[in-house]
Design an enzyme around this catalytic site. Structure first.
Site, PDB file in Angstrom:
ATOM      1  N   LEU B  51       0.871  -1.133   0.088  1.00 13.99           N
ATOM      2  CA  LEU B  51      -0.068   0.053   0.026  1.00 13.99           C
ATOM      3  C   LEU B  51       0.804   1.283  -0.104  1.00 13.99           C
ATOM      4  O   LEU B  51       0.645   2.151  -0.960  1.00 13.99           O
ATOM      5  CB  LEU B  51      -0.953  -0.118   1.203  1.00 13.99           C
ATOM      6  CG  LEU B  51      -2.004  -0.875   0.932  1.00 13.99           C
ATOM      7  CD1 LEU B  51      -2.947  -0.979   2.368  1.00 13.99           C
ATOM      8  CD2 LEU B  51      -2.933  -0.353  -0.031  1.00 13.99           C
ATOM      9  N   ARG B 338      -6.185  -4.443  20.850  1.00  9.36           N
ATOM     10  CA  ARG B 338      -5.732  -5.724  20.545  1.00  9.36           C
ATOM     11  C   ARG B 338      -4.788  -6.269  21.631  1.00  9.36           C
ATOM     12  O   ARG B 338      -4.505  -7.479  21.866  1.00  9.36           O
ATOM     13  CB  ARG B 338      -4.828  -5.525  19.242  1.00  9.36           C
ATOM     14  CG  ARG B 338      -5.578  -5.385  18.086  1.00  9.36           C
ATOM     15  CD  ARG B 338      -4.922  -5.478  16.777  1.00  9.36           C
ATOM     16  NE  ARG B 338      -5.879  -5.336  15.631  1.00  9.36           N
ATOM     17  CZ  ARG B 338      -5.675  -5.047  14.586  1.00  9.36           C
ATOM     18  NH1 ARG B 338      -4.619  -4.941  14.109  1.00  9.36           N
ATOM     19  NH2 ARG B 338      -6.489  -5.109  13.750  1.00  9.36           N
ATOM     20  N   HIS B 409       1.863 -10.014  14.663  1.00  7.15           N
ATOM     21  CA  HIS B 409       1.132  -9.577  13.557  1.00  7.15           C
ATOM     22  C   HIS B 409       1.527  -8.409  12.916  1.00  7.15           C
ATOM     23  O   HIS B 409       1.738  -7.965  11.761  1.00  7.15           O
ATOM     24  CB  HIS B 409      -0.322  -9.357  14.013  1.00  7.15           C
ATOM     25  CG  HIS B 409      -1.215  -8.592  12.991  1.00  7.15           C
ATOM     26  ND1 HIS B 409      -1.365  -9.343  11.923  1.00  7.15           N
ATOM     27  CD2 HIS B 409      -1.996  -7.687  13.149  1.00  7.15           C
ATOM     28  CE1 HIS B 409      -2.497  -8.612  11.259  1.00  7.15           C
ATOM     29  NE2 HIS B 409      -2.740  -7.477  11.889  1.00  7.15           N
TER      30      HIS B 409
END
Lengths: 261, 645
Positions: B51, B338, B409
């Site tokens: 991205l 998270r 992650h």
């Protein structure tokens, strides 16, 4: 579980390849197909042999890297599944499994199971986008898009560009791949202004890249891990026909191309 | 080493003056510009095509710069951004639920546990709306309602619904938008694309980044590419844990090599552990698959109240279940951030109440939501995620709860950059996950896509021009000496890897490093464990350099050699991460030090001594990295104890 694998080995693009047989044992049914190859590769490295080269990355079925023909089927026997999402529980124990690279004129083999798929990129480069510069966009709600249209466009946009459609096609055609992008942008209102130019450019790039023609075998959609519907090919044909009949770009583009032939 | 005698940089973030809400607009009005006809005289290298990288390469090319874009994939569209599932945040307030730029800024700053810069985070929130506009204009099929307007959902750490999405494939759709923009510039000849080409070193001459050394993976060809500026958009390093949600090729090499050439690395120990991943079941498992956080909008997380429960989930009555997030954090419940959700899962599993064969799992249950909303709504929202879960586990989430467990992650840490996204090496920029800038000690869901695209589309194209405008374009042979030196270093290192000639797969060392890092520098960290890691890492590194086999040479398509170089860098970088975790004597966000917790097990920040960014500088092989700090100033929002209860 245990299997007898017959895997295509080819050292480089210019060299001849051949199937080599490898027995594998003690494979858990909860391993993915690629994880089974990982285990085999670790064994090969342990013996000082070159491991089997294959493309892979995300291992969750979205990056489109993994690409192998398993027992004659691109991505293996399970419908709507990439190789990385294929688990050994889907195979019968103690069977033979044949593993080959994508086979298509437009996808030369680079090493073992790795092929060059840059021909797909060249099709997108020829028009698979909306030509909007950063900073030019109006508010996102300036144009509404019916939910049904957005959903249909999404169905086409879900293509991961793996090339299974090409590998499955007896003609090595990239029709489903090209159709998916053409359809997505023809359905979304933002893609309409360039619609004619886009389809002409992409179809031409598809031909130039060495992809074959569609003769309605429908093998592409069967092999597609994202199950892109066949109706998008029909839409591509309609888009192309209407662009060819009405568009000035076609005349401009087609003329120099005809001279080259 | 030339780097060793360098002074410590000032770590001046160069934040523009003025009120917080005006800084970016004011800065944009004041930055130097390169005239349209001069832009084509500058060459910019962008490493990475995700991205951030694809957006930056396309936007720079649209402006008229000559761009070289590098990816180690066979196509730019494979970059790992493609795998982001849930969505992208923006402060549009289309739902009239009280959202605003100010609120997105506050949520993000608080979510990051006050370890990020106010000015950066505010700018991110401000730009979020333009991103959605741009992506819609690209023809991206976002989810819509029946009236044709964009739909939103909620993500962790927010009490508004501001997340835009395209089913569970938002990252894919946004990446394909950026890839389309990039493809258009390739078609126009404004971007030269280098696929299957990996950056192996940075070229620095007279203290300025002037190029990279790359290796073409298909034949091992080593090449030096010169440029007026280099942009690293090479992603994060969570794969250091071996098992993570990252794609297998994601690595630290580009940023780590830049670090060795003088770019300081900020907050390397800030790595996010995502709470909702499919638990590991197998020794030979190669990765952990994420189940989008968006599932927590409707799924309820629970474990049995009893320890070592043997009954199947359906047989456990409501009264014997512990919906622990709803119980512990009633205000946010299943949508707690998270870091908090991950630690809570670990804690109930450590108590022996975990589920599944390994005991490392908790239930994510949709029975209530299916009853409340019906099968069709749930299928619309999460159908593809349910399918994915079933495909991997062989279990059907329509009938039995999913089992999930935390997994590595995302890297909040990354190369230190100033407000202009420039590293401590002039001319070297870092964007997206490769920099450290906006997420502090914990990233909120649906913020990574936002940051990658903000950096790539809207920030870098402005700030890079500011840098270039003050310098004439470099000539083609400007850096032959520095380039030759870097090239020789790369070739020597590859030769060293080839020469080891052992019999142990590279994979084995990566797995062992991952276990070590997960144990000592993962979800919870202790002084003793970190000190232990500092003993074990160099020992493992020595074993690596005497034990590996790359099974072939460097002048060929050698997938083992590629991996060996990346693991070798992880084995060095691991020490920087551990040192950072050891020196940060506090708990904040994803960084949980067991020595710093409250009586009820919540992290305890030490603002008096650690309200700063820690940056690490390379001082030579065998020499410990040097730590420096950038103090954080909070003028707009005073750091408070993060309370989600």
């Amino acid at each position: 579980m245990e299997f007898t694998l017959h895997i295509w080995r080819q050292h480089g693009a210019a060299e001849h390849g051949a199937f080599v047989t490898y027995p594998v044992r003690g494979i858990s049914p909860d391993l993915s197909f690629l994880e089974m190859l990982d285990i085999l590769n670790e064994e090969l490295v342990g013996r000082g042999e070159a491991p089997i080269a294959f493309d892979h990355d995300c291992r969750e079925g979205i990056c489109g890297s993994c690409a192998m023909v398993i027992n004659g089927d691109p991505h293996g026997p399970l419908p709507g599944t990439t190789t990385c999402q294929l688990y050994m529980r889907h195979f019968q124990n103690a069977t033979d499994i044949t593993v080959e690279p994508w086979r298509a004129r437009a996808f030369p083999v680079l090493r073992d199971l790795i092929v060059d798929r840059s021909a797909l990129d060249s099709v997108i480069q020829a028009g698979g986008y909306v030509s909007v510069n950063t900073g030019a966009a109006p508010d996102a709600h300036a144009i509404t898009v019916a939910k049904q249209a957005a959903d249909a466009a999404f169905e086409a946009a879900a293509c991961i560009g793996c090339g299974a459609c090409v590998a499955a096609c007896p003609n090595g055609a990239a029709m489903l791949f090209t159709a998916a992008k053409v359809a997505q942008l023809a359905i979304m209102p933002q893609g309409r202004p360039e619609r004619s130019r886009r389809v002409i450019g992409m179809v031409e790039a598809m031909d130039d890249a060495g992809f074959g023609n569609c003769t309605n075998h429908y093998a592409c959609t069967e092999a597609c891990p994202k199950q892109i519907p066949l109706r998008f090919i029909a839409q591509l044909n309609r888009e192309f026909l209407s662009a060819a009949l009405s568009s000035r770009e076609f005349v401009e583009l087609a003329r120099p191309h005809a001279h080259e032939e | 080493m030339a780097v060793a005698d360098m002074d410590i940089p000032a770590f001046d973030p160069r934040i523009p003056d003025g009120p917080l809400a005006d800084k970016w607009q004011r800065h944009r009005a004041e930055v130097r510009l390169v005239s349209p006809t001069n832009k084509r005289r500058y060459r910019v290298i962008v490493v990475g095509s995700g991205l951030a990288g694809a957006a930056a390469a396309a936007s720079l090319a649209e402006l008229g710069y000559q761009v070289d874009c590098f990816t180690f994939h066979d196509s730019p569209r494979r970059a790992h951004s493609v795998a982001a599932q849930g969505g992208i945040n923006a402060a549009k307030n289309y739902r009239n639920d009280g959202d605003s730029v100010e609120r997105l800024f506050r949520d993000t700053l608080k979510g990051g546990d006050y370890r990020s810069r106010e000015a950066n985070v505010y700018r991110l929130a401000e730009i979020s709306n333009q991103i959605i506009d741009h992506c819609v204009a690209q023809g991206i099929p976002f989810a819509r309602d029946y009236a044709g307007y964009l739909d939103n959902r909620s993500f962790g750490g927010a009490q508004v619904a501001r997340t835009f999405y395209a089913r569970g494939q938002t990252g894919q759709q946004l990446l394909l938008g950026a890839y389309g923009a990039l493809s258009r510039q390739i078609h126009g000849g404004q971007v030269r694309l280098h696929t299957r080409t990996e950056m192996l070193d940075l070229v620095v001459e007279d203290g300025r980044a002037t190029g990279i050394i790359s290796r073409r993976l298909t034949d091992g060809h080593i090449e030096h590419h010169g440029a007026d500026a280099v942009v690293l958009a090479s992603g994060g390093y969570s794969n250091i844990y071996y098992l993570s949600t990252n794609a297998l090729a994601s690595n630290v090499t580009a940023t780590y090599r830049a670090y060795r050439r003088g770019a300081w690395f900020a907050n390397p120990s800030f790595t996010q552990i995502h709470p909702t991943c499919i638990p590991a079941v197998e020794d030979h498992q190669s990765k952990l698959t994420l189940m989008s956080e968006s599932l927590r909008n409707d799924g309820r997380i629970w474990v049995p109240q009893a320890m070592h429960e043997e009954r199947r989930p359906a047989e456990i009555p409501e009264a014997e279940r512990d919906y622990y997030l709803e119980r512990m954090y009633p205000a946010y419940g299943n949508l707690s951030p998270r870091d908090i959700s991950s630690r809570a899962a670990k804690s109930v599993c450590d108590q022996g109440r975990g589920v599944g064969p390994s005991g490392h799992g908790v239930y994510l249950d949709f029975a209530e939501a299916i009853g409340r909303l019906g099968r069709r709504v749930i299928n619309d929202r999460y159908g593809n995620l349910f399918e994915m879960y079933q495909r991997i586990t062989g279990e059907d989430p329509w009938h039995t709860p999913m089992r999930i467990y935390p997994a590595a992650h995302y890297s909040m840490g990354g190369l230190w950059v100033d407000y202009d996204l420039m590293t401590t090496v002039p001319g070297l920029f870092a964007i997206g996950e490769a920099n450290f800038s906006d997420h502090g000690a914990n990233r909120l869901g649906a913020s990574a896509l936002m940051q990658g695209l903000a950096d790539g589309y809207f920030i870098l194209p402005q700030t890079l021009g500011h840098f270039l405008a003050a310098r004439p374009p470099l000539t083609a042979d400007h850096n032959s000496a520095a380039g030759a030196e870097a090239r020789a270093a790369v070739e020597a290192r590859l030769a060293r890897l080839v020469a080891v000639g052992g019999r142990t797969p590279v994979e084995t060392f990566h797995r062992r490093l991952g276990e070590l890092m997960w144990e000592h520098c993962g979800m919870s960290r202790s002084r003793a464990g970190l000190q232990q890691a500092l003993v074990e890492i160099p020992a493992l590194r020595d074993e690596f350099w005497s034990g590996i086999c790359v099974c072939g040479g460097s002048a060929e398509f050698n997938v083992v050699l590629e991996k060996a170089g990346r693991v070798a860098d992880y084995l060095e970088f691991a020490e920087v991460m551990v040192r950072d975790a050891l020196e940060r004597e506090e708990s904040c966000g994803a960084h949980f030090r067991t020595e710093h917790q409250t009586a009820d097990g919540e992290p305890r920040r030490e603002d008096a001594s650690f309200s700063h960014v820690a940056a690490w500088g390379f001082r030579g092989d065998g020499v410990a990295a040097q730590r420096a700090i950038e103090p954080l100033h909070f003028e707009h929002l005073q750091p408070a104890v993060r309370n989600y209860r």
